[in-house]
Design an enzyme around this catalytic site. Sequence first.
Site, PDB file in Angstrom:
ATOM      1  N   SER A  97       0.800  -1.221   0.000  1.00 37.51           N
ATOM      2  CA  SER A  97       0.000   0.000   0.000  1.00 37.51           C
ATOM      3  C   SER A  97       0.841   1.285   0.000  1.00 37.51           C
ATOM      4  O   SER A  97       1.683   1.468  -0.873  1.00 37.51           O
ATOM      5  CB  SER A  97      -0.938  -0.073   1.200  1.00 37.51           C
ATOM      6  OG  SER A  97      -1.808   1.001   1.234  1.00 37.51           O
ATOM      7  N   GLU A 123     -12.854   5.344   6.637  1.00 38.24           N
ATOM      8  CA  GLU A 123     -11.903   5.782   7.646  1.00 38.24           C
ATOM      9  C   GLU A 123     -11.487   7.193   7.251  1.00 38.24           C
ATOM     10  O   GLU A 123     -11.486   7.543   6.058  1.00 38.24           O
ATOM     11  CB  GLU A 123     -10.676   4.864   7.674  1.00 38.24           C
ATOM     12  CG  GLU A 123     -10.976   3.494   8.245  1.00 38.24           C
ATOM     13  CD  GLU A 123      -9.712   2.688   8.501  1.00 38.24           C
ATOM     14  OE1 GLU A 123      -9.551   2.195   9.616  1.00 38.24           O
ATOM     15  OE2 GLU A 123      -8.888   2.553   7.586  1.00 38.24           O
ATOM     16  N   ASP A 180      -3.525   6.241  -2.927  1.00 32.55           N
ATOM     17  CA  ASP A 180      -2.322   5.690  -2.287  1.00 32.55           C
ATOM     18  C   ASP A 180      -1.694   4.644  -3.218  1.00 32.55           C
ATOM     19  O   ASP A 180      -2.159   4.437  -4.350  1.00 32.55           O
ATOM     20  CB  ASP A 180      -2.632   5.131  -0.899  1.00 32.55           C
ATOM     21  CG  ASP A 180      -3.424   3.837  -0.941  1.00 32.55           C
ATOM     22  OD1 ASP A 180      -4.125   3.617  -1.950  1.00 32.55           O
ATOM     23  OD2 ASP A 180      -3.337   3.044   0.002  1.00 32.55           O
ATOM     24  N   ARG A 225      -4.332   4.546  21.288  1.00 33.34           N
ATOM     25  CA  ARG A 225      -4.465   3.124  20.936  1.00 33.34           C
ATOM     26  C   ARG A 225      -3.130   2.611  20.406  1.00 33.34           C
ATOM     27  O   ARG A 225      -2.332   3.382  19.865  1.00 33.34           O
ATOM     28  CB  ARG A 225      -5.570   2.910  19.890  1.00 33.34           C
ATOM     29  CG  ARG A 225      -5.365   3.682  18.608  1.00 33.34           C
ATOM     30  CD  ARG A 225      -6.417   3.355  17.547  1.00 33.34           C
ATOM     31  NE  ARG A 225      -6.106   2.119  16.840  1.00 33.34           N
ATOM     32  CZ  ARG A 225      -5.270   2.037  15.805  1.00 33.34           C
ATOM     33  NH1 ARG A 225      -4.645   3.091  15.332  1.00 33.34           N
ATOM     34  NH2 ARG A 225      -5.061   0.865  15.217  1.00 33.34           N
ATOM     35  N   GLY A 240      -1.768  -1.075  14.934  1.00 29.34           N
ATOM     36  CA  GLY A 240      -1.836  -2.471  14.503  1.00 29.34           C
ATOM     37  C   GLY A 240      -0.793  -2.768  13.445  1.00 29.34           C
ATOM     38  O   GLY A 240      -0.630  -3.912  13.025  1.00 29.34           O
ATOM     39  N   ASP A 271      -1.613   1.480  -3.603  1.00 29.51           N
ATOM     40  CA  ASP A 271      -2.351   0.366  -4.215  1.00 29.51           C
ATOM     41  C   ASP A 271      -3.780   0.777  -4.566  1.00 29.51           C
ATOM     42  O   ASP A 271      -4.637  -0.070  -4.834  1.00 29.51           O
ATOM     43  CB  ASP A 271      -2.334  -0.881  -3.318  1.00 29.51           C
ATOM     44  CG  ASP A 271      -3.036  -0.671  -1.982  1.00 29.51           C
ATOM     45  OD1 ASP A 271      -3.159   0.493  -1.551  1.00 29.51           O
ATOM     46  OD2 ASP A 271      -3.459  -1.670  -1.365  1.00 29.51           O
TER      47      ASP A 271
HETATM   48  C1  16G Z   1      -4.226  -0.768   8.039  1.00 29.92           C
HETATM   49  C2  16G Z   1      -5.679  -0.794   7.706  1.00 29.92           C
HETATM   50  C3  16G Z   1      -6.244   0.604   7.709  1.00 29.92           C
HETATM   51  C4  16G Z   1      -5.976   1.261   9.041  1.00 29.92           C
HETATM   52  C5  16G Z   1      -4.509   1.221   9.370  1.00 29.92           C
HETATM   53  C6  16G Z   1      -4.276   1.672  10.790  1.00 29.92           C
HETATM   54  C7  16G Z   1      -6.844  -2.227   6.152  1.00 29.92           C
HETATM   55  C8  16G Z   1      -6.924  -2.727   4.741  1.00 29.92           C
HETATM   56  N1  16G Z   1      -5.882  -1.364   6.388  1.00 29.92           N
HETATM   57  O1  16G Z   1      -3.489  -0.114   7.050  1.00 29.92           O
HETATM   58  O2  16G Z   1      -7.613   0.490   7.486  1.00 29.92           O
HETATM   59  O3  16G Z   1      -6.407   2.593   9.026  1.00 29.92           O
HETATM   60  O4  16G Z   1      -4.059  -0.119   9.276  1.00 29.92           O
HETATM   61  O5  16G Z   1      -2.924   1.572  11.098  1.00 29.92           O
HETATM   62  O6  16G Z   1      -7.605  -2.620   7.015  1.00 29.92           O
HETATM   63  P1  16G Z   1      -2.418   1.632  12.588  1.00 29.92           P
HETATM   64  O7  16G Z   1      -3.074   0.495  13.347  1.00 29.92           O
HETATM   65  O8  16G Z   1      -0.937   1.499  12.481  1.00 29.92           O
HETATM   66  O9  16G Z   1      -2.822   2.954  13.141  1.00 29.92           O
HETATM   67 MG    MG Z   2      -3.807   1.124   0.407  1.00 30.49          MG
END
Ligand code: 16G
Ligand code: MG
Length: 540
Positions: free
Chosen positions: A65, A379, A282, A504, A507, A284
């Site tokens: 991405s 989002e 972005d 938070r 992820g 992708d």
């Molecule tokens: C990933 C997620 C995106 C989310 C981002 C948060 C998908 C396809 N992509 O890129 O939706 O906004 O993680 O990142 O679900 P973070 O947990 O590092 O803040």
């Molecule tokens: Mg993307």
Amino acid sequence: MSHNEQIIAGSAKHPIVPQHYRYGTAGFRMKADLLEGVTYRVGLLAALRSRKLNSQAIGVMITASHNPAIDNGVKIVDPMGDMLEQEWERYATALVNAPSDKDLAKIYNALATDLKIDLEAPAKVIYGRDTRPSGHTLVTALADALDATNTEHVDYKILTTPQLHYLVRATNSEGTPASYGEVSEVGYYKKLAEAFVRTMKGKRIPQVLQVDCANGVGGPKLKEFLKHIPQDKVPFAVQVVNDDVLRPEVLNLDSGADYVKTKQRAPPIPKPQPGLRCCSLDGDADRLIYYWHDPETNVFVMLDGDRISSLAASFIGDLVESAGLRDELRIGVVQTAYANGASTHYITQHLKLPVICTPTGVKHLHHVAQGFDVGVYFEANGHGTVLFSLDAINAFKKTTPQSPAQKEALDTLAALTDLINQTVGDAISDMLLVEVILAHKNWNLRDWALTYQDLPNRLVRVEVANKDVFRTTDAERRLSHPEGCQAEIDQEVKKFKDARSFARASGTENAMRVYAEAATRSEANELAERVAGIVSRWGV
Ligand code: 16G
Ligand code: MG
């Protein structure tokens, strides 16, 4: 060779670099040189998944991405074109972390037994990749896993992520009444182009739209798409920029939706021109952000995922009303904690639509949006789409109109169900949706921006020794652990007007994220700094 021997031999060709891997919000994503063995193993899982689901086609997308060119990633797409079912993320994690080739075969067989999968049943996997050079090696590893497991496979080569999602759904619905479209990349363009012309209804947008493609796969694909609009029906002029896919090092460099959203400014190249309508995809092409430099006020205006969401909800809500279906269909909007408070207020108070907040990550939003007849989900970072239930699609197609206005609304709604990607957020499809809405409302970007005023906000990244001590509740809006930390955050938030803040664990990175919004920019900054301070004290 037996199946097991084949799996082991293939794995020996694509060895795993030992470390702990986890299937996260974006599948497995990291430096590309760690991913060959991971991708082989993901191939094994995709084959199992296809066999588990009556031999339906499963997708595998290879992309990182908006991340730098040296990264890559691999994720699985389920038969309807949505993300891998959450329960299976654990199985992916287990397979990928198998310490040796033999253990890998053992875990593979144990999964087949536990999940009652017939390993002799047919299986099909289709895949694509973005423009990263490392994609070649990863695709080879994937194909070897599919050969080792006797799985039919189709390599769609270079695609945007949403195109692969489209192809998975189209493959599985081919020849059924729910057919999603022709099973080819051209089929994707034809479906979108036809629906775009149909929804535009002869309207034209006179101002040019500059589309920054982050030097990723979106550039060539957008140009290809444009060729499918009949020459005499092209409703807008698009200027594609940052579409150099021949120099991998420029991918996502100082460009793209993530750059614009996080830096809150236009990419430096090409030189920003006041008054020009712009948007960025972005790497992708599954995220979209609009922006422009307003020549009258001399300010940079960004129209992010929250704006696209409220624009779409307002337009579609009005159409459903004109179609006489407001009492029949449930319309709702799904956001995350990052949604600007002003957008939530606008949607609930002005549009009078319900808003549900979910944890970050597209799969969560998508799932909740499926609970509505018209589920708008975005989002703030520009990833999202609008989902229509079967009831909604039938109502648009089968209701007998009592007036020309009602007919017009029903036709537009039916066309929108084809224009909007139903599998996943799709920057090209979303861009066409925005253009359609602006054309119908006869709005420029200033009109759009004037619908509400964003609350000033600030996002900070905080490095901590152990992000795992932080646990959230209430769709990530509050911390349940470590106990006492949230109380300190609450104390700070209370000191500011119209303020909100949350922390938070990321992820996708080893860090905490802190978001704050308040009535003024300096207060938002101050609050973010204070909460970041609290998080860093508790994170040791
Ligand atoms: C990933 C997620 C995106 C989310 C981002 C948060 C998908 C396809 N992509 O890129 O939706 O906004 O993680 O990142 O679900 P973070 O947990 O590092 O803040
Ligand atoms: Mg993307």
